[in-house]
Write a protein that holds these residues in place. Structure first.
Motif, PDB file in Angstrom:
ATOM      1  N   SER A 196      -2.469   9.788   1.097  1.00  0.00           N
ATOM      2  CA  SER A 196      -2.553   8.400   1.561  1.00  0.00           C
ATOM      3  C   SER A 196      -1.263   7.920   2.210  1.00  0.00           C
ATOM      4  CB  SER A 196      -2.902   7.469   0.385  1.00  0.00           C
ATOM      5  OG  SER A 196      -4.154   7.805  -0.165  1.00  0.00           O
ATOM      6  N   CYS A 197      -0.169   8.662   2.016  1.00  0.00           N
ATOM      7  CA  CYS A 197       1.113   8.250   2.594  1.00  0.00           C
ATOM      8  C   CYS A 197       1.908   9.498   2.976  1.00  0.00           C
ATOM      9  CB  CYS A 197       1.894   7.398   1.620  1.00  0.00           C
ATOM     10  SG  CYS A 197       1.900   7.996  -0.081  1.00  0.00           S
ATOM     11  N   PRO A 198       1.418  10.292   3.928  1.00  0.00           N
ATOM     12  CA  PRO A 198       2.066  11.545   4.281  1.00  0.00           C
ATOM     13  C   PRO A 198       3.441  11.376   4.913  1.00  0.00           C
ATOM     14  CG  PRO A 198       0.326  11.036   5.845  1.00  0.00           C
ATOM     15  CD  PRO A 198       0.195  10.051   4.730  1.00  0.00           C
ATOM     16  N   PRO A 242       6.094  21.472  -1.129  1.00  0.00           N
ATOM     17  CA  PRO A 242       5.066  22.514  -0.929  1.00  0.00           C
ATOM     18  C   PRO A 242       4.023  22.505  -2.041  1.00  0.00           C
ATOM     19  CG  PRO A 242       7.270  23.399  -0.581  1.00  0.00           C
ATOM     20  CD  PRO A 242       7.451  22.015  -1.142  1.00  0.00           C
ATOM     21  N   GLY A 243       2.767  22.512  -1.630  1.00  0.00           N
ATOM     22  CA  GLY A 243       1.664  22.518  -2.581  1.00  0.00           C
ATOM     23  C   GLY A 243       1.260  21.153  -3.082  1.00  0.00           C
ATOM     24  N   CYS A 244       2.007  20.112  -2.698  1.00  0.00           N
ATOM     25  CA  CYS A 244       1.727  18.762  -3.203  1.00  0.00           C
ATOM     26  C   CYS A 244       1.112  17.857  -2.145  1.00  0.00           C
ATOM     27  CB  CYS A 244       3.013  18.120  -3.721  1.00  0.00           C
ATOM     28  SG  CYS A 244       3.802  19.011  -5.077  1.00  0.00           S
ATOM     29  N   GLU A 245       0.648  18.446  -1.053  1.00  0.00           N
ATOM     30  CA  GLU A 245       0.170  17.632   0.068  1.00  0.00           C
ATOM     31  C   GLU A 245      -0.928  16.661  -0.344  1.00  0.00           C
ATOM     32  OE1 GLU A 245       0.487  20.876   0.100  1.00  0.00           O
ATOM     33  OE2 GLU A 245       2.037  21.323   1.604  1.00  0.00           O
ATOM     34  N   ALA A 246      -1.798  17.080  -1.257  1.00  0.00           N
ATOM     35  CA  ALA A 246      -2.918  16.221  -1.656  1.00  0.00           C
ATOM     36  C   ALA A 246      -2.430  14.943  -2.326  1.00  0.00           C
ATOM     37  CB  ALA A 246      -3.852  16.980  -2.598  1.00  0.00           C
ATOM     38  N   ALA A 247      -1.321  15.035  -3.077  1.00  0.00           N
ATOM     39  CA  ALA A 247      -0.796  13.859  -3.760  1.00  0.00           C
ATOM     40  C   ALA A 247      -0.294  12.816  -2.769  1.00  0.00           C
ATOM     41  CB  ALA A 247       0.327  14.263  -4.711  1.00  0.00           C
ATOM     42  N   ALA A 277       0.832  -1.202   0.000  1.00  0.00           N
ATOM     43  CA  ALA A 277       0.000   0.000   0.000  1.00  0.00           C
ATOM     44  C   ALA A 277       0.866   1.251   0.000  1.00  0.00           C
ATOM     45  CB  ALA A 277      -0.938   0.004   1.210  1.00  0.00           C
ATOM     46  N   CYS A 278       2.007   1.201   0.681  1.00  0.00           N
ATOM     47  CA  CYS A 278       2.912   2.345   0.714  1.00  0.00           C
ATOM     48  C   CYS A 278       3.513   2.575  -0.666  1.00  0.00           C
ATOM     49  CB  CYS A 278       4.001   2.131   1.753  1.00  0.00           C
ATOM     50  SG  CYS A 278       5.187   3.492   1.855  1.00  0.00           S
ATOM     51  N   LEU A 279       3.954   1.504  -1.329  1.00  0.00           N
ATOM     52  CA  LEU A 279       4.519   1.660  -2.674  1.00  0.00           C
ATOM     53  C   LEU A 279       3.480   2.182  -3.647  1.00  0.00           C
ATOM     54  CD1 LEU A 279       6.911   1.150  -4.657  1.00  0.00           C
ATOM     55  CD2 LEU A 279       5.854  -1.064  -5.114  1.00  0.00           C
ATOM     56  N   PHE A 280       2.251   1.648  -3.571  1.00  0.00           N
ATOM     57  CA  PHE A 280       1.236   1.997  -4.548  1.00  0.00           C
ATOM     58  C   PHE A 280       0.626   3.376  -4.309  1.00  0.00           C
ATOM     59  CE2 PHE A 280       0.593  -2.817  -5.034  1.00  0.00           C
ATOM     60  CZ  PHE A 280       1.607  -2.878  -5.974  1.00  0.00           C
ATOM     61  N   CYS A 281       0.889   3.981  -3.165  1.00  0.00           N
ATOM     62  CA  CYS A 281       0.507   5.380  -3.000  1.00  0.00           C
ATOM     63  C   CYS A 281       1.740   6.276  -3.117  1.00  0.00           C
ATOM     64  CB  CYS A 281      -0.219   5.633  -1.678  1.00  0.00           C
ATOM     65  SG  CYS A 281       0.808   5.578  -0.197  1.00  0.00           S
ATOM     66  N   GLY A 282       2.901   5.777  -2.692  1.00  0.00           N
ATOM     67  CA  GLY A 282       4.108   6.589  -2.674  1.00  0.00           C
ATOM     68  C   GLY A 282       4.692   6.858  -4.038  1.00  0.00           C
ATOM     69  N   LEU A 283       4.783   5.824  -4.885  1.00  0.00           N
ATOM     70  CA  LEU A 283       5.375   6.013  -6.211  1.00  0.00           C
ATOM     71  C   LEU A 283       4.547   6.965  -7.069  1.00  0.00           C
ATOM     72  CD1 LEU A 283       7.564   5.406  -8.229  1.00  0.00           C
ATOM     73  CD2 LEU A 283       6.354   3.305  -8.856  1.00  0.00           C
ATOM     74  N   PRO A 284       3.210   6.805  -7.155  1.00  0.00           N
ATOM     75  CA  PRO A 284       2.431   7.788  -7.921  1.00  0.00           C
ATOM     76  C   PRO A 284       2.548   9.202  -7.355  1.00  0.00           C
ATOM     77  CG  PRO A 284       1.134   5.808  -7.542  1.00  0.00           C
ATOM     78  CD  PRO A 284       2.363   5.681  -6.691  1.00  0.00           C
ATOM     79  N   ALA A 285       2.667   9.316  -6.024  1.00  0.00           N
ATOM     80  CA  ALA A 285       2.777  10.647  -5.427  1.00  0.00           C
ATOM     81  C   ALA A 285       4.092  11.313  -5.823  1.00  0.00           C
ATOM     82  CB  ALA A 285       2.663  10.555  -3.905  1.00  0.00           C
ATOM     83  N   VAL A 286       5.179  10.554  -5.765  1.00  0.00           N
ATOM     84  CA  VAL A 286       6.486  11.117  -6.089  1.00  0.00           C
ATOM     85  C   VAL A 286       6.599  11.449  -7.572  1.00  0.00           C
ATOM     86  CG1 VAL A 286       8.965  10.607  -6.156  1.00  0.00           C
ATOM     87  CG2 VAL A 286       7.640  10.018  -4.138  1.00  0.00           C
ATOM     88  N   THR A 287       5.890  10.714  -8.429  1.00  0.00           N
ATOM     89  CA  THR A 287       5.919  10.977  -9.867  1.00  0.00           C
ATOM     90  C   THR A 287       4.696  11.762 -10.324  1.00  0.00           C
ATOM     91  OG1 THR A 287       4.910   8.801 -10.288  1.00  0.00           O
ATOM     92  CG2 THR A 287       7.317   8.940 -10.355  1.00  0.00           C
ATOM     93  N   SER A 288       3.973  12.383  -9.388  1.00  0.00           N
ATOM     94  CA  SER A 288       2.752  13.113  -9.730  1.00  0.00           C
ATOM     95  C   SER A 288       3.066  14.374 -10.523  1.00  0.00           C
ATOM     96  CB  SER A 288       1.988  13.490  -8.457  1.00  0.00           C
ATOM     97  OG  SER A 288       2.742  14.429  -7.702  1.00  0.00           O
TER      98      SER A 288
END
Length: 280
Positions: free
Chosen positions: A272-274, A264-269, A197-208
């Motif tokens: 699921s894994c703040p 900054p400004g990317c908190e929404a992305a 779950a961490c990978l599947f929320c973290g990778l899209p967030a970092v590449t958002s």
């Protein structure tokens, strides 16, 4: 947990599933933990009337650990399922091999303790599923029993890196702090060690898009490469490691700085894994 309700008439009743949990004594922490990672062929395409239709996908698991179990999964049209690991040396290891699938065989099969299979991002893992489709419509991936799946949940044992938080990515900051700045796959391993779950929320967030706009040049190069490589979702990790390795490494060098500053400004992305935000 999901249920087949196609044959139920009226009220199916309430769920009475129960689970017992145990915890370590106060002050004790584990040396390793078990997590699961899905190896899947999501782009299933079994045409009407097909027999012995073989569907295959190649994936990589971004983690350094050991395989201790396998949970092969298909539905009513499945015939065979085989999952195999291939190392860069060409050496292979069988993870699962179901030669005559039965819908009632949805079990987890353990590997003996002294035979756990080492695995890393460098290892290719292939899943192959065989189907008969006597119907008049194409079989595709879906949750219904009348749909199909080609899936093997691989159980992993990974080192415990210390749960510094209580969220989805507990332990990620501690683990990631030990990763070299130019090793993005170490960071992905830390996400996977916290659970898929961490990978599947973290990778899209970092590449958002949000992070990408702050790393425009390297982000565009990575996107172009991935668009030409990752034809199916299951190809993503393989493409990052193989065809797009240089582009991903360059992008991570920028994205890591952005994330370390709290993005900054990317908190929404990262909702699921703040825990990943502000990680060193």
């Amino acid at each position: 947990m999901h249920y087949n309700l196609e044959g139920v008439v009226g009220d199916p009743g309430s769920d009475r599933t129960a689970a017992e949990l145990w915890t370590l004594p106060p002050g004790e922490v584990p040396s390793q933990v078990a997590v699961a990672f899905p190896i899947a062929k999501l782009g299933l395409d079994v045409p009407p009337g097909a027999t012995d239709s073989v569907q295959t996908a190649h994936m990589r698991i971004p983690v350094d650990g050991h395989i201790l179990a396998s949970t092969p999964h298909m539905h009513l049209h499945g015939k065979q399922l085989h999952t195999e690991l291939t190392r860069p040396t060409g050496e292979t290891a069988c993870i699962s091999d179901v030669k005559r699938w039965d819908f009632n065989w949805q079990w987890t099969y353990g590997v003996p303790d002294d035979e756990w299979i080492p695995v890393s991002i460098a290892d290719d893992i292939a899943i192959s599923c065989t189907y008969d489709n006597p119907g008049d419509t194409t079989l595709t991936w879906g949750d219904k029993t009348s749909d199909e799946m080609c899936l093997d949940y691989v159980g992993l044992v990974v080192p415990w890196d210390g749960g510094t938080t209580g969220g989805t990515c507990s332990g990620y900051p501690t683990c990631n702090a030990r990763c070299a700045a130019d090793d993005p796959f170490c960071s992905l391993s830390c996400m996977t060690a916290s659970g898929d779950a961490c990978l599947f929320c973290g990778l899209p967030a970092v590449t958002s898009t949000c992070v990408g706009t702050q790393c425009a040049a390297t982000g565009l190069a990575l996107q172009v490469c991935m668009d030409g490589c990752a034809k199916e979702y299951e190809d993503s990790l393989r493409c990052l490691y193989e065809d797009c390795n240089a582009q991903f490494t360059a992008y991570w060098g920028c994205a890591r700085e952005v994330v370390a500053d709290g993005a900054p400004g990317c908190e929404a992305a990262f909702a699921s894994c703040p825990e990943i935000l502000g990680a060193p």
